[in-house]
Design a protein around this motif. Structure first.
Motif, mmCIF file in Angstrom:
data_model
loop_
_atom_site.group_PDB
_atom_site.id
_atom_site.type_symbol
_atom_site.label_atom_id
_atom_site.label_comp_id
_atom_site.label_asym_id
_atom_site.label_seq_id
_atom_site.Cartn_x
_atom_site.Cartn_y
_atom_site.Cartn_z
ATOM 1 N N PRO A 425 0.868 -1.151 0.065
ATOM 2 C CA PRO A 425 0.060 0.010 0.124
ATOM 3 C C PRO A 425 1.012 1.318 -0.067
ATOM 4 C CG PRO A 425 -0.907 -1.547 1.459
ATOM 5 C CD PRO A 425 0.243 -2.058 1.096
ATOM 6 N N GLU A 426 1.814 1.250 0.790
ATOM 7 C CA GLU A 426 2.716 2.278 0.832
ATOM 8 C C GLU A 426 3.459 2.720 -0.682
ATOM 9 O OE1 GLU A 426 4.476 2.155 5.451
ATOM 10 O OE2 GLU A 426 5.536 1.179 3.869
ATOM 11 N N ILE A 427 3.825 1.783 -1.308
ATOM 12 C CA ILE A 427 4.207 1.789 -2.755
ATOM 13 C C ILE A 427 3.399 2.334 -3.716
ATOM 14 C CG2 ILE A 427 5.265 0.644 -4.749
ATOM 15 C CD1 ILE A 427 6.426 -1.500 -2.659
ATOM 16 N N GLY A 428 2.168 1.876 -3.190
ATOM 17 C CA GLY A 428 1.051 2.511 -4.394
ATOM 18 C C GLY A 428 0.675 3.891 -3.966
ATOM 19 N N ARG A 429 0.910 4.712 -2.817
ATOM 20 C CA ARG A 429 0.757 5.708 -2.443
ATOM 21 C C ARG A 429 1.885 6.605 -3.225
ATOM 22 N NH1 ARG A 429 -1.277 3.721 2.405
ATOM 23 N NH2 ARG A 429 0.746 3.862 3.395
ATOM 24 N N TYR A 430 3.106 5.900 -3.149
ATOM 25 C CA TYR A 430 4.076 6.641 -3.681
ATOM 26 C C TYR A 430 4.109 7.085 -5.269
ATOM 27 C CZ TYR A 430 7.388 6.384 0.332
ATOM 28 O OH TYR A 430 8.080 6.436 1.631
ATOM 29 N N PHE A 431 3.482 6.064 -5.919
ATOM 30 C CA PHE A 431 3.023 6.168 -7.258
ATOM 31 C C PHE A 431 1.652 6.545 -7.606
ATOM 32 C CE2 PHE A 431 6.709 3.418 -6.825
ATOM 33 C CZ PHE A 431 7.545 3.522 -7.745
ATOM 34 N N GLY A 432 1.412 7.478 -7.223
ATOM 35 C CA GLY A 432 0.349 8.402 -7.446
ATOM 36 C C GLY A 432 -1.112 7.667 -7.057
ATOM 37 N N GLY A 433 -0.936 7.038 -5.867
ATOM 38 C CA GLY A 433 -2.387 6.307 -5.262
ATOM 39 C C GLY A 433 -2.682 5.145 -5.961
ATOM 40 N N LYS A 434 -1.758 4.273 -6.498
ATOM 41 C CA LYS A 434 -2.162 2.972 -7.186
ATOM 42 C C LYS A 434 -2.707 1.922 -6.182
ATOM 43 C CE LYS A 434 -0.806 3.390 -11.457
ATOM 44 N NZ LYS A 434 -1.108 4.914 -11.660
ATOM 45 N N HIS A 435 -3.578 1.086 -6.412
ATOM 46 C CA HIS A 435 -3.991 0.219 -5.406
ATOM 47 C C HIS A 435 -2.811 -0.781 -5.126
ATOM 48 C CE1 HIS A 435 -6.696 -3.298 -3.978
ATOM 49 N NE2 HIS A 435 -7.352 -2.171 -3.335
ATOM 50 N N HIS A 436 -2.840 -1.615 -3.990
ATOM 51 C CA HIS A 436 -1.807 -2.522 -3.631
ATOM 52 C C HIS A 436 -1.923 -3.715 -4.485
ATOM 53 C CE1 HIS A 436 -4.844 -4.612 -1.205
ATOM 54 N NE2 HIS A 436 -4.304 -5.711 -1.470
ATOM 55 N N THR A 437 -2.861 -4.133 -5.034
ATOM 56 C CA THR A 437 -2.932 -5.419 -6.053
ATOM 57 C C THR A 437 -2.414 -5.061 -7.447
ATOM 58 O OG1 THR A 437 -5.155 -4.643 -6.778
ATOM 59 C CG2 THR A 437 -4.996 -6.150 -5.198
ATOM 60 N N THR A 438 -2.626 -3.581 -7.741
ATOM 61 C CA THR A 438 -1.782 -3.282 -8.942
ATOM 62 C C THR A 438 -0.288 -3.045 -8.789
ATOM 63 O OG1 THR A 438 -3.638 -1.534 -9.583
ATOM 64 C CG2 THR A 438 -1.420 -1.234 -10.569
ATOM 65 N N VAL A 439 0.065 -2.841 -7.736
ATOM 66 C CA VAL A 439 1.725 -2.732 -7.248
ATOM 67 C C VAL A 439 2.052 -4.239 -7.233
ATOM 68 C CG1 VAL A 439 3.260 -2.498 -5.534
ATOM 69 C CG2 VAL A 439 1.529 -0.818 -5.993
ATOM 70 N N LEU A 440 1.253 -5.264 -6.892
ATOM 71 C CA LEU A 440 1.771 -6.627 -6.802
ATOM 72 C C LEU A 440 1.770 -7.307 -8.030
ATOM 73 C CD1 LEU A 440 2.429 -9.275 -5.028
ATOM 74 C CD2 LEU A 440 -0.072 -9.689 -4.957
ATOM 75 N N HIS A 441 0.860 -6.820 -8.877
ATOM 76 C CA HIS A 441 0.719 -7.304 -10.319
ATOM 77 C C HIS A 441 2.109 -6.688 -10.973
ATOM 78 C CE1 HIS A 441 -0.339 -8.196 -14.516
ATOM 79 N NE2 HIS A 441 -0.186 -6.912 -14.937
ATOM 80 N N SER A 442 2.510 -5.542 -10.748
ATOM 81 C CA SER A 442 3.534 -5.078 -11.481
ATOM 82 C C SER A 442 4.988 -5.788 -11.012
ATOM 83 C CB SER A 442 3.840 -3.634 -11.218
ATOM 84 O OG SER A 442 2.756 -2.762 -11.770
ATOM 85 N N ILE A 443 4.982 -6.107 -9.922
ATOM 86 C CA ILE A 443 6.223 -6.629 -8.968
ATOM 87 C C ILE A 443 6.284 -8.122 -9.745
ATOM 88 C CG2 ILE A 443 7.471 -7.642 -6.872
ATOM 89 C CD1 ILE A 443 5.955 -5.151 -5.618
ATOM 90 N N GLN A 444 5.184 -8.862 -9.904
ATOM 91 C CA GLN A 444 5.095 -10.272 -10.405
ATOM 92 C C GLN A 444 5.465 -10.181 -11.792
ATOM 93 O OE1 GLN A 444 1.029 -11.281 -9.043
ATOM 94 N NE2 GLN A 444 2.081 -12.360 -7.230
ATOM 95 N N LYS A 445 5.033 -9.108 -12.649
ATOM 96 C CA LYS A 445 5.546 -9.164 -13.875
ATOM 97 C C LYS A 445 6.959 -8.944 -14.433
ATOM 98 C CE LYS A 445 4.244 -6.998 -18.279
ATOM 99 N NZ LYS A 445 3.702 -5.738 -18.903
ATOM 100 N N ILE A 446 7.532 -8.117 -13.316
ATOM 101 C CA ILE A 446 9.179 -7.987 -13.383
ATOM 102 C C ILE A 446 9.922 -9.306 -13.058
ATOM 103 C CG2 ILE A 446 10.905 -6.465 -12.811
ATOM 104 C CD1 ILE A 446 9.276 -5.075 -14.675
ATOM 105 N N GLU A 447 9.152 -9.842 -11.875
ATOM 106 C CA GLU A 447 9.974 -11.281 -11.609
ATOM 107 C C GLU A 447 10.074 -12.206 -12.840
ATOM 108 O OE1 GLU A 447 7.865 -12.108 -7.738
ATOM 109 O OE2 GLU A 447 9.291 -10.809 -6.744
ATOM 110 N N GLU A 448 8.678 -12.356 -13.340
ATOM 111 C CA GLU A 448 8.511 -13.161 -14.377
ATOM 112 C C GLU A 448 9.478 -12.947 -15.613
ATOM 113 O OE1 GLU A 448 4.539 -13.162 -15.584
ATOM 114 O OE2 GLU A 448 3.820 -13.987 -13.698
#
Length: 468
Positions: A425-448
């Motif tokens: 959630p903190e990362i989401g707030r840093y990036f313009g109010g993104k939802h934490h599920t959006t953040v998780l999706h982004s992280i998983q995509k880069i890991e893949e």
């Protein structure tokens, strides 16, 4: 005489017979290359019974030095590796060098003969053969070559093929644990294998200094001179140790001149270039610069992965790709730390029966990044990623899903999660109010993507190194 660790509890009968080998692997990660090769590498495991480990050492000097300098590290190794060892007994298998020197001096003065340390008819001191000091595992075949060490490797091979005809002296320098001693041993081993009768002498600066001091004490300097100045090839490791030690530098200066004047090969290693060694006398500094100076740089990501593959192959294990990437990116510059991380994983897997997975590696190796995470801010990550994609930090926070913005933003989110303590959630707030599920999706995509995208791996490694 035994070394007692009274506070360690006795546990079940231990099934692994290589307890000391595991301690040695742990020490190889913690100690400098020179210290490990000089004092630890030539020790061997005897037996482990009822909590008492017998360790075979080559001489009394080694035993005394280990007790004096490395008891604390050995205690920590036993604790971290969870070994059921309460007591260590060191068993000397050969006569100590000091005893040999003393016996030789006595024999020389009395006309008697000595078996160990002295040639019976000549009365000369017996220095241990270089082959006994060289680690048989440190060869050119086991050295992983990458862009960071390519020149040093090529120069070392050239010297091994044509000593005294390629580069003389060859001066190899670089940081701790990145392969200088490996190259020195590889040169020595190659010369011994391919040039029968060639007098190859390998030593460390510390041993050179200690032998000189003992020779002065026992009035045996002529024997010391004959040993070093009759070498066809002299390999001397960690020359920075003698910086500031005037008498040792004086002795090595004359040894250098004698060998160089007779067109004998010299190979020298150091943690710094000659002009960056404080306490080194100018006349030695200038001589070190006569030949070829090559530096060994920290390995890049591809080289680190190749090193992990080589060690995993040697250990007979299959290393998952995600674990391989994790170790390579978490270890910053030290090859010994890199190999030590894999050794630690193998040890934990062996003891606990757990398979090596990414989750297990993250838990076992969490110490690798714990010291640096708190120093890296989200703003610094945004700036670093923005610079790579010609974007301003504010653009990475925009509500835009174009690839020119979304892809760098996903990389930035991934790095923030990896290098800081920020929650989703903190990362989401840093990036313009993104939802934490959006953040998780982004992280998983880069890991893949990192599983098969070498360019992305290089980018992330480069940004991470720049942040530290």
């Amino acid at each position: 005489m035994s070394l007692l660790f009274a506070f360690w509890p006795r546990t079940r009968v231990y099934g692994l017979g290589d307890a000391w080998d595991r301690i040695k692997e742990w020490l190889a990660v913690k100690l400098s290359e020179g210290a490990y090769q000089n004092w630890i590498s030539r020790t061997a495991s005897g037996s482990l019974q009822d909590g008492e480990l017998v360790v075979r050492v080559p001489d009394e000097t080694t035993e005394a030095w280990i007790r004096q300098e490395y008891t604390a590290q050995i205690r920590t190794a036993i604790e971290e590796l969870k070994l059921p060892i309460r007591r260590i007994q060191y068993r000397v298998e050969t006569e100590s060098p000091l005893a040999a020197f003393t016996a030789a001096a006595t024999a020389h003065s009395s006309g008697g003969s000595v078996v160990n340390g002295v040639l019976p008819h000549s009365g000369e001191l017996q220095f241990e053969k270089t082959a006994n000091w060289l680690n048989p595992r440190l060869t050119f075949q086991t050295y992983v070559v990458g862009s960071s060490n390519q020149l040093a490797h090529a120069a070392a091979q050239a010297v091994a093929k044509m000593p005294s005809r390629s580069y003389n002296p060859l001066f190899i320098y670089g940081g701790v644990g990145i392969g200088k001693t490996h190259l020195m041993h590889a040169i020595g081993r190659s010369l011994l294998d391919n040039y029968q009768g060639l007098n190859v002498v390998y030593t460390s600066s510390e041993r050179f200094m200690n032998e000189m001091i003992t020779s002065i004490k026992l009035d045996r300097m002529p024997v010391f001179h004959r040993h070093y100045r009759s070498a066809d090839v002299l390999l001397i490791d960690d020359i920075h140790v003698i910086a500031g030690k005037e008498r040792t530098q004086e002795e090595f200066f004359h040894t250098f001149n004698e060998l160089y004047d007779h067109q004998k090969q010299l190979v020298i290693s150091s943690d710094s270039a000659p002009n960056q060694l404080p306490g080194l006398v100018e006349r030695l500094r200038s001589r070190f610069e006569w030949g070829l100076m090559v530096d060994v740089q920290p390995p890049d990501l591809e080289t680190k992965m190749a090193i992990l593959d080589k060690k995993a192959e040697t250990e007979g294990i299959a290393l998952p790709q995600d674990v391989r990437i994790f170790i390579a990116t978490k270890t910053k510059s030290n090859v010994r730390e890199l190999e030590g991380a894999l050794t630690r994983l193998i040890a934990v897997s062996s003891v606990t029966g757990q398979p090596i997975t990414l989750a297990m590696a993250q838990q076992t190796l969490k110490h690798l990044s714990s010291g640096s995470e708190k120093r890296i801010s989200v703003d610094s990550i945004l700036r670093a990623v923005g610079e790579r994609f010609n974007l301003q930090p504010a653009q990475l926070k925009m509500k835009s899903n174009t690839r020119q913005i979304a892809y760098p933003r996903q990389i930035a989110m991934y790095l923030v999660k990896d290098l800081t303590h920020a929650s989703l959630p903190e990362i989401g707030r840093y990036f313009g109010g993104k939802h934490h599920t959006t953040v998780l999706h982004s992280i998983q995509k880069i890991e893949e993507l990192r599983q098969h995208d070498d360019d992305l791996n290089n980018l992330i490694q480069s940004v991470t190194d720049g942040l530290h």
